[in-house]
Design a protein around this motif. Structure first.
Motif, mmCIF file in Angstrom:
data_model
loop_
_atom_site.group_PDB
_atom_site.id
_atom_site.type_symbol
_atom_site.label_atom_id
_atom_site.label_comp_id
_atom_site.label_asym_id
_atom_site.label_seq_id
_atom_site.Cartn_x
_atom_site.Cartn_y
_atom_site.Cartn_z
ATOM 1 N N ASP A 165 0.841 -1.194 0.000
ATOM 2 C CA ASP A 165 0.000 0.000 0.000
ATOM 3 C C ASP A 165 0.874 1.240 0.000
ATOM 4 O O ASP A 165 1.892 1.300 0.707
ATOM 5 C CB ASP A 165 -0.907 0.023 1.238
ATOM 6 C CG ASP A 165 -2.031 -0.996 1.167
ATOM 7 O OD1 ASP A 165 -2.298 -1.500 0.063
ATOM 8 O OD2 ASP A 165 -2.624 -1.281 2.221
ATOM 9 N N PRO A 166 0.505 2.248 -0.767
ATOM 10 C CA PRO A 166 1.315 3.477 -0.815
ATOM 11 C C PRO A 166 1.076 4.336 0.424
ATOM 12 O O PRO A 166 0.082 4.176 1.141
ATOM 13 C CB PRO A 166 0.802 4.170 -2.071
ATOM 14 C CG PRO A 166 -0.623 3.718 -2.179
ATOM 15 C CD PRO A 166 -0.651 2.310 -1.661
ATOM 16 N N ALA A 167 1.996 5.277 0.653
ATOM 17 C CA ALA A 167 1.824 6.212 1.764
ATOM 18 C C ALA A 167 0.535 7.007 1.564
ATOM 19 O O ALA A 167 0.259 7.500 0.471
ATOM 20 C CB ALA A 167 3.018 7.155 1.833
ATOM 21 N N GLY A 168 -0.260 7.106 2.609
ATOM 22 C CA GLY A 168 -1.489 7.888 2.535
ATOM 23 C C GLY A 168 -2.592 7.248 1.725
ATOM 24 O O GLY A 168 -3.551 7.928 1.351
ATOM 25 N N GLY A 169 -2.486 5.952 1.474
ATOM 26 C CA GLY A 169 -3.517 5.297 0.679
ATOM 27 C C GLY A 169 -3.539 3.803 0.910
ATOM 28 O O GLY A 169 -2.799 3.264 1.739
ATOM 29 N N GLY A 308 -10.372 -1.135 9.895
ATOM 30 C CA GLY A 308 -9.235 -0.277 10.185
ATOM 31 C C GLY A 308 -9.659 1.007 10.871
ATOM 32 O O GLY A 308 -10.813 1.199 11.261
ATOM 33 N N SER A 309 -8.707 1.938 10.998
ATOM 34 C CA SER A 309 -8.927 3.196 11.700
ATOM 35 C C SER A 309 -8.818 4.396 10.781
ATOM 36 O O SER A 309 -8.679 5.530 11.248
ATOM 37 C CB SER A 309 -7.915 3.343 12.849
ATOM 38 O OG SER A 309 -8.051 2.281 13.775
ATOM 39 N N GLY A 310 -8.868 4.173 9.481
ATOM 40 C CA GLY A 310 -8.801 5.268 8.534
ATOM 41 C C GLY A 310 -7.376 5.668 8.211
ATOM 42 O O GLY A 310 -6.414 5.030 8.639
ATOM 43 N N ILE A 311 -7.255 6.747 7.451
ATOM 44 C CA ILE A 311 -5.957 7.203 6.957
ATOM 45 C C ILE A 311 -5.715 8.625 7.433
ATOM 46 O O ILE A 311 -6.517 9.531 7.173
ATOM 47 C CB ILE A 311 -5.908 7.122 5.419
ATOM 48 C CG1 ILE A 311 -5.948 5.654 4.984
ATOM 49 C CG2 ILE A 311 -4.665 7.817 4.867
ATOM 50 C CD1 ILE A 311 -6.052 5.449 3.501
ATOM 51 N N LEU A 312 -4.612 8.815 8.146
ATOM 52 C CA LEU A 312 -4.186 10.131 8.604
ATOM 53 C C LEU A 312 -2.996 10.537 7.747
ATOM 54 O O LEU A 312 -1.979 9.841 7.697
ATOM 55 C CB LEU A 312 -3.785 10.077 10.078
ATOM 56 C CG LEU A 312 -3.461 11.404 10.758
ATOM 57 C CD1 LEU A 312 -4.728 12.236 10.942
ATOM 58 C CD2 LEU A 312 -2.801 11.157 12.123
#
Length: 548
Positions: A165-169, A308-312
């Motif tokens: 998975d890429p950073a932020g995604g 999951g807990s989402g993307i920060l």
């Protein structure tokens, strides 16, 4: 030039304003409000327009939408729930689009929400391959925080099985770990921007300006005279500037420039106001994902896919330095934050940058917001629960939020936030706390119709009829204020627009009924008769203003 508008019900939204049944417009501004006899006496030679009892409200303002995207996505396959309630219907829509899409261009659809489909899941690459084999196809989620790609599009985008998975995604995957075609957050944004830039570049001379001009005409038909474009980039700014130069803008556009485009903006000397209808004075930052895509950054984990807990996107220290830098450069900072974890991070960043001792200053008589002179904002703020709302109020943070989400997406919110859904978008509590809340749509995520937002701020009813947070309902006047006085404040324009008062710009909307005296359920059915910008109609459903 002088024009008197009379025989109407004037909802001025001005504090302590007296009754008025007439308005004098001179050189694009309101020169007088009051009784018709008095107004006529002030300008005996003025042209007179009689409204036959129609209601006049200040020009409606959308404090957070995506005007260029409204124009861009208007031509794609409509895969919203009303048009495509299941995956076979989406496939049929994409096949039709493929037949009409020139060779070399991606086949594009948009507007679906997986939890509204009969199957209760995202379409996959296999589903899109069946509809559009052999050429790239993309289907955008209604949130614009996720999309689905077919195999050809995955290949062209450079996404392959086995990559992390890429950073932020994140990538959706099947049981064997292969990419299933669903793409979340950062890579989706990159793909959308790339496709938008490519398609704009392929347009002929004048077409980009025409695209945003057409979007503006759609918004004008809904009564909107001002809009904050919350995703302005180099290519879309060029389209707005082209439309402005050609006289095609139907709204005053307040641009929120994406944070990674600021250096370009400053290097080109483009910060500030460019005309009476175009400005770039604010910066947009994404702190997390979306609530309807279940990627907003929350404490705990989602009970529904993708879990999951989402993307920060940024940790506190990095975000703080970004805010500090943009604040020092004179920008209003507008940060997308939906989940409670993201909102907490944003408030930490704002607190670190804004005037120290603000809370004690407020208690000693300092006006709310005085410690936040640039009016830094939180965009959306869905899960801003009471302790965070109190903190935002103490910091003077402005919130641009979307009441219309409640009817369009509220059932999905209830499933994703089963324990706290009554505290989402807590407009009444935020208002009591002293937060300035501006109304908006986030279109094309949902309809840009502000009358839908006004209804939903009053009723808070979901599409399935569920009442979300009955204690958070607003009275009608406060709901209208979201899209007038409060929205004007949110974009530093309260001295010019947002209410009907002498000296302000003659931006107003003519409705066939007074929304303050209409059954809230019927407010979206109110007809927009005219939308007027600076005394000039930019939309008319008839001939209220003949010759204009």
């Amino acid at each position: 030039m002088e024009l008197i508008v009379e025989d109407g019900v004037f909802v001025t939204m001005a504090a302590d304003a007296g009754p008025a049944d007439a308005m004098l417009i001179r050189d694009g501004r309101i020169a007088a409000m009051g009784h018709a006899e008095e107004v006529r006496a002030a300008a005996p030679g003025a042209e007179v327009v009689r409204l036959g009892g129609a209601a006049v409200v200040p020009g409606l303002i959308d404090a957070h939408c995506h005007v260029a995207d409204v124009g861009y996505l208007a031509a794609v396959a409509d895969c919203s729930q009303s048009s495509a309630p299941d995956i076979p219907a989406i496939q049929a829509r994409l096949r039709e689009a493929a037949d009409q899409t020139p060779a070399g261009s991606w086949v594009t659809g948009g507007g679906y929400a997986e939890y509204k489909l009969r199957e209760g899941r995202h379409p996959t690459r296999a589903d899109l391959d069946q509809a559009v084999p052999g050429r790239p196809a993309v289907l955008y989620h209604t949130s614009l925080h996720a999309c689905v790609l077919n195999t050809a599009a995955l290949r062209e985008a450079g996404f392959a099985d086995g990559q992390p998975d890429p950073a932020g995604g994140a990538f959706g995957r099947d049981r064997q770990g292969r990419l299933d075609g669903v793409v979340y957050e950062a890579p989706m944004f990159g793909l959308f921007e790339q496709n938008l830039r490519r398609d704009i570049a392929r347009m002929g001379a004048g077409a980009p300006g025409g695209l945003v001009g057409a979007a503006g005409r759609r918004l004008a038909a809904l009564g909107l005279t001002t809009a904050c474009d919350a995703d302005m980039r180099r290519d879309t700014f060029a389209a707005f500037a082209e439309a402005d130069a050609g006289g095609l803008l139907s709204q005053r556009i307040y641009g929120l420039v994406v944070h990674d485009q600021v250096d370009w903006l400053l290097a080109e000397g483009l910060q500030g106001r460019h005309s009476a209808r175009l400005a770039t004075e604010a910066v947009k930052i994404w702190a997390d994902g979306g609530m309807s895509s279940r990627t907003a950054a929350i404490h705990g984990s989602y009970p529904v896919p993708p879990h999951g807990s989402g993307i920060l996107y940024f940790e506190r220290d990095e975000l703080t330095e970004m805010v500090r830098d943009f604040d020092a450069r004179g920008f209003q900072v507008c940060i997308h934050a939906q989940g409670d974890r993201a909102i907490q991070t944003v408030l930490d960043a704002y607190a670190a940058v804004l005037t120290s001792g603000l809370t004690s200053g407020l208690t000693s008589g300092l006006a709310p917001g005085a410690g936040n002179p640039r009016r830094h904002r939180i965009e959306h703020g869905g899960a801003m629960y009471p302790p965070m709302a109190a903190r935002a109020a103490a910091l003077g943070i402005v919130v641009a939020s979307q009441p219309g989400f409640l009817s369009a997406l509220g059932d999905g919110f209830a499933a994703a936030f089963p324990d706290t859904c009554d505290q989402l978008y807590s407009f009444a509590s935020w208002r009591r706390a002293g937060i300035t809340v501006a109304g908006s749509s986030d279109a094309p995520v949902i309809t840009a119709d502000p009358l839908v937002g006004i209804r939903d701020a009053i009723l808070r009813r979901t599409g399935d009829g569920r009442l979300l947070g009955p204690a958070e309902r607003l009275p009608a006047r406060a709901a209208l204020a979201l899209y007038t006085t409060r929205a004007a404040y949110a974009c530093h324009r309260e001295s010019e627009i947002g209410s009907l008062e002498p000296g302000k710009l003659a931006d107003f909307t003519v409705l066939d009924k007074n929304p303050l005296e209409t059954d809230p359920e019927q407010i979206p059915g109110i007809a927009v008769l005219a939308t007027v910008l600076g005394g000039t109609p930019v939309y008319q459903s008839g001939s209220i203003f003949p010759g204009r």
